[in-house]
Scaffold this motif. Structure first.
Motif, PDB file in Angstrom:
ATOM      1  N   GLY A 213      19.613   7.644  -9.145  1.00 27.18           N
ATOM      2  CA  GLY A 213      20.703   7.722  -8.185  1.00 27.18           C
ATOM      3  C   GLY A 213      20.260   8.134  -6.803  1.00 27.18           C
ATOM      4  N   THR A 214      19.082   7.655  -6.394  1.00 25.85           N
ATOM      5  CA  THR A 214      18.540   8.028  -5.094  1.00 25.85           C
ATOM      6  C   THR A 214      17.992   6.773  -4.405  1.00 25.85           C
ATOM      7  N   PRO A 215      17.940   6.728  -3.079  1.00 24.07           N
ATOM      8  CA  PRO A 215      17.486   5.515  -2.395  1.00 24.07           C
ATOM      9  C   PRO A 215      15.987   5.244  -2.587  1.00 24.07           C
ATOM     10  N   LEU A 216      15.634   3.975  -2.524  1.00 24.76           N
ATOM     11  CA  LEU A 216      14.238   3.579  -2.387  1.00 24.76           C
ATOM     12  C   LEU A 216      13.971   3.509  -0.889  1.00 24.76           C
ATOM     13  N   LEU A 217      13.243   4.480  -0.371  1.00 21.27           N
ATOM     14  CA  LEU A 217      13.075   4.626   1.070  1.00 21.27           C
ATOM     15  C   LEU A 217      12.141   3.585   1.671  1.00 21.27           C
ATOM     16  N   GLY A 218      11.172   3.150   0.895  1.00 20.90           N
ATOM     17  CA  GLY A 218      10.214   2.191   1.413  1.00 20.90           C
ATOM     18  C   GLY A 218       9.244   1.740   0.346  1.00 20.90           C
ATOM     19  N   GLN A 219       8.641   0.583   0.575  1.00 24.60           N
ATOM     20  CA  GLN A 219       7.625   0.033  -0.314  1.00 24.60           C
ATOM     21  C   GLN A 219       6.390  -0.267   0.529  1.00 24.60           C
ATOM     22  N   ILE A 220       5.302   0.445   0.245  1.00 28.43           N
ATOM     23  CA  ILE A 220       4.077   0.320   1.031  1.00 28.43           C
ATOM     24  C   ILE A 220       3.102  -0.583   0.275  1.00 28.43           C
ATOM     25  N   PRO A 221       2.757  -1.741   0.838  1.00 27.90           N
ATOM     26  CA  PRO A 221       1.858  -2.664   0.137  1.00 27.90           C
ATOM     27  C   PRO A 221       0.477  -2.046  -0.104  1.00 27.90           C
ATOM     28  N   LEU A 222      -0.163  -2.510  -1.155  1.00 25.59           N
ATOM     29  CA  LEU A 222      -1.542  -2.115  -1.430  1.00 25.59           C
ATOM     30  C   LEU A 222      -2.458  -2.815  -0.440  1.00 25.59           C
ATOM     31  N   ASP A 223      -3.252  -2.041   0.285  1.00 26.17           N
ATOM     32  CA  ASP A 223      -4.168  -2.600   1.278  1.00 26.17           C
ATOM     33  C   ASP A 223      -5.450  -1.778   1.252  1.00 26.17           C
ATOM     34  N   PRO A 224      -6.590  -2.391   0.937  1.00 24.61           N
ATOM     35  CA  PRO A 224      -7.855  -1.644   0.886  1.00 24.61           C
ATOM     36  C   PRO A 224      -8.188  -0.933   2.189  1.00 24.61           C
ATOM     37  N   ARG A 225      -7.622  -1.386   3.300  1.00 25.44           N
ATOM     38  CA  ARG A 225      -7.901  -0.746   4.582  1.00 25.44           C
ATOM     39  C   ARG A 225      -7.300   0.647   4.671  1.00 25.44           C
ATOM     40  N   LEU A 226      -6.259   0.916   3.903  1.00 24.05           N
ATOM     41  CA  LEU A 226      -5.709   2.276   3.880  1.00 24.05           C
ATOM     42  C   LEU A 226      -6.757   3.265   3.394  1.00 24.05           C
ATOM     43  N   ARG A 227      -7.456   2.883   2.324  1.00 22.67           N
ATOM     44  CA  ARG A 227      -8.518   3.738   1.786  1.00 22.67           C
ATOM     45  C   ARG A 227      -9.680   3.824   2.752  1.00 22.67           C
ATOM     46  N   ALA A 228     -10.072   2.681   3.311  1.00 21.87           N
ATOM     47  CA  ALA A 228     -11.210   2.669   4.235  1.00 21.87           C
ATOM     48  C   ALA A 228     -10.925   3.496   5.480  1.00 21.87           C
ATOM     49  N   CYS A 229      -9.722   3.406   6.001  1.00 24.35           N
ATOM     50  CA  CYS A 229      -9.361   4.193   7.183  1.00 24.35           C
ATOM     51  C   CYS A 229      -9.321   5.688   6.854  1.00 24.35           C
ATOM     52  N   ALA A 230      -8.826   6.032   5.679  1.00 25.78           N
ATOM     53  CA  ALA A 230      -8.803   7.430   5.270  1.00 25.78           C
ATOM     54  C   ALA A 230     -10.224   7.979   5.159  1.00 25.78           C
ATOM     55  N   ASP A 231     -11.128   7.181   4.607  1.00 21.85           N
ATOM     56  CA  ASP A 231     -12.531   7.607   4.501  1.00 21.85           C
ATOM     57  C   ASP A 231     -13.156   7.793   5.880  1.00 21.85           C
ATOM     58  N   ALA A 232     -12.718   6.971   6.845  1.00 21.51           N
ATOM     59  CA  ALA A 232     -13.285   7.025   8.193  1.00 21.51           C
ATOM     60  C   ALA A 232     -12.622   8.065   9.081  1.00 21.51           C
ATOM     61  N   GLY A 233     -11.512   8.658   8.601  1.00 18.17           N
ATOM     62  CA  GLY A 233     -10.831   9.681   9.386  1.00 18.17           C
ATOM     63  C   GLY A 233      -9.948   9.128  10.490  1.00 18.17           C
ATOM     64  N   THR A 234      -9.488   7.885  10.338  1.00 17.18           N
ATOM     65  CA  THR A 234      -8.599   7.272  11.318  1.00 17.18           C
ATOM     66  C   THR A 234      -7.388   6.692  10.602  1.00 17.18           C
ATOM     67  N   PRO A 235      -6.184   7.165  10.894  1.00 12.18           N
ATOM     68  CA  PRO A 235      -4.995   6.640  10.211  1.00 12.18           C
ATOM     69  C   PRO A 235      -4.839   5.139  10.409  1.00 12.18           C
ATOM     70  N   MET A 236      -4.443   4.451   9.366  1.00 14.05           N
ATOM     71  CA  MET A 236      -4.325   3.008   9.428  1.00 14.05           C
ATOM     72  C   MET A 236      -3.253   2.570  10.417  1.00 14.05           C
ATOM     73  N   VAL A 237      -2.193   3.365  10.574  1.00 13.02           N
ATOM     74  CA  VAL A 237      -1.132   2.970  11.503  1.00 13.02           C
ATOM     75  C   VAL A 237      -1.650   2.895  12.937  1.00 13.02           C
ATOM     76  N   LYS A 238      -2.782   3.555  13.212  1.00  9.89           N
ATOM     77  CA  LYS A 238      -3.417   3.450  14.523  1.00  9.89           C
ATOM     78  C   LYS A 238      -4.506   2.392  14.543  1.00  9.89           C
ATOM     79  N   ALA A 239      -5.299   2.336  13.475  1.00 10.82           N
ATOM     80  CA  ALA A 239      -6.432   1.413  13.447  1.00 10.82           C
ATOM     81  C   ALA A 239      -5.999  -0.034  13.262  1.00 10.82           C
ATOM     82  N   HIS A 240      -4.947  -0.252  12.462  1.00  8.94           N
ATOM     83  CA  HIS A 240      -4.480  -1.611  12.179  1.00  8.94           C
ATOM     84  C   HIS A 240      -2.949  -1.642  12.252  1.00  8.94           C
ATOM     85  N   PRO A 241      -2.381  -1.446  13.427  1.00 12.63           N
ATOM     86  CA  PRO A 241      -0.915  -1.373  13.534  1.00 12.63           C
ATOM     87  C   PRO A 241      -0.210  -2.656  13.143  1.00 12.63           C
TER      88      PRO A 241
END
Length: 265
Positions: A213-241
């Motif tokens: 009984g609660t909303p689905l706020l969002g669905q974030i696709p699986l993207d290997p760049r999320l992991r790679a950006c996290a390893d590099a210390g740069t958020p993906m929303v900045k590196a690959h907007p």
């Protein structure tokens, strides 16, 4: 939670709202999502802090590329680190890299309260709290100590996630914390070569949210760049907007702003 415990919650001077990001278990990408979400919120004009409440496994500094240890003000307050437009505090900034934290519950509670009330947060529109997995000592301390504006639970779309989410939903509702909704991470993968989309971990997010009984706020696709950006210390929303995952995170940030504004109205 009884009324006495609710009355003991203390506001943080200068902090307008507190958003808890939780998960029933580890491995769902919660910290990576929390960091990118906080950066996306800051990019939408909010003054945002990010508190890494995972004392045993503090990953936020690495995800944000932050390593400088906090200093202490003359008043004895910790000065948070700064990265990508955020004010950040984490156990990972206070200990040597790789050093284990071997503490019992009371020490965890003491550190969480220090992060909440003995950090120079200044004026913030929102403090995002990246919680550890589960429903343990840290969660109990947070729900009893601070007036959380709301909480969101991160999960993968697997049917096996239902029981983990159920425990988190029950915890927040029992504590009287508004549950804003469910965030489905790793929702689908689109092949960059053939553009075929596969639901590698299932398609249960919408049904899962409905069942509680609660909303689905969002669905974030699986993207290997999320992991790679996290390893590099740069958020993906900045590196690959332009990436679908980044756009989904920005949309999630906008929806959370709207949802938080409606809490209590």
């Amino acid at each position: 939670m009884n009324s006495t415990q609710v009355q003991e919650r203390t506001s943080i001077p200068g902090v307008a709202g507190l958003l808890a990001i939780s998960s029933g278990k580890g491995g769902v990408g919660k910290s990576t999502l929390s960091a990118n979400l906080a950066v996306a919120l800051a990019g939408q004009g909010l003054s945002v802090g990010l508190m890494d409440a995972d004392i045993y496994g503090p990953n936020i500094p690495g995800i944000l590329g932050l390593s400088e240890k906090p200093t202490v003000s003359p008043a004895g307050m910790l000065r948070p680190g700064a990265a990508h437009g955020l004010k950040v505090i984490s156990m990972g900034l206070l200990i040597d890299r790789g050093a284990p934290v071997i503490w019992r519950g009371p020490m965890l509670a003491k550190m969480i309260n220090q992060f909440l009330f003995q950090v120079e947060w200044g004026s913030l529109d929102l403090l995002v709290l990246d919680l550890p997995p589960g429903t343990g000592d840290v969660q109990i301390t947070l729900t009893q100590s601070a007036p959380l504006t709301g909480a969101a639970i991160v999960t993968t779309p697997s049917a096996l996630a239902i029981e983990d989410v159920r425990r988190g939903v029950g915890m927040f509702r029992q504590a009287g914390v508004p549950l804003l909704g469910i965030i489905e991470n790793m929702s689908a993968f689109t092949c960059p070569d053939c553009q075929h989309t596969s639901a590698l971990f299932g398609e249960g997010g919408e049904e899962l949210a409905r069942s509680f009984g609660t909303p689905l706020l969002g669905q974030i696709p699986l993207d290997p760049r999320l992991r790679a950006c996290a390893d590099a210390g740069t958020p993906m929303v900045k590196a690959h907007p332009e990436a679908p995952a980044s756009r989904a995170l920005v949309q999630l940030a906008g929806r959370l702003q709207e949802t938080l504004a409606g809490v209590g109205n």
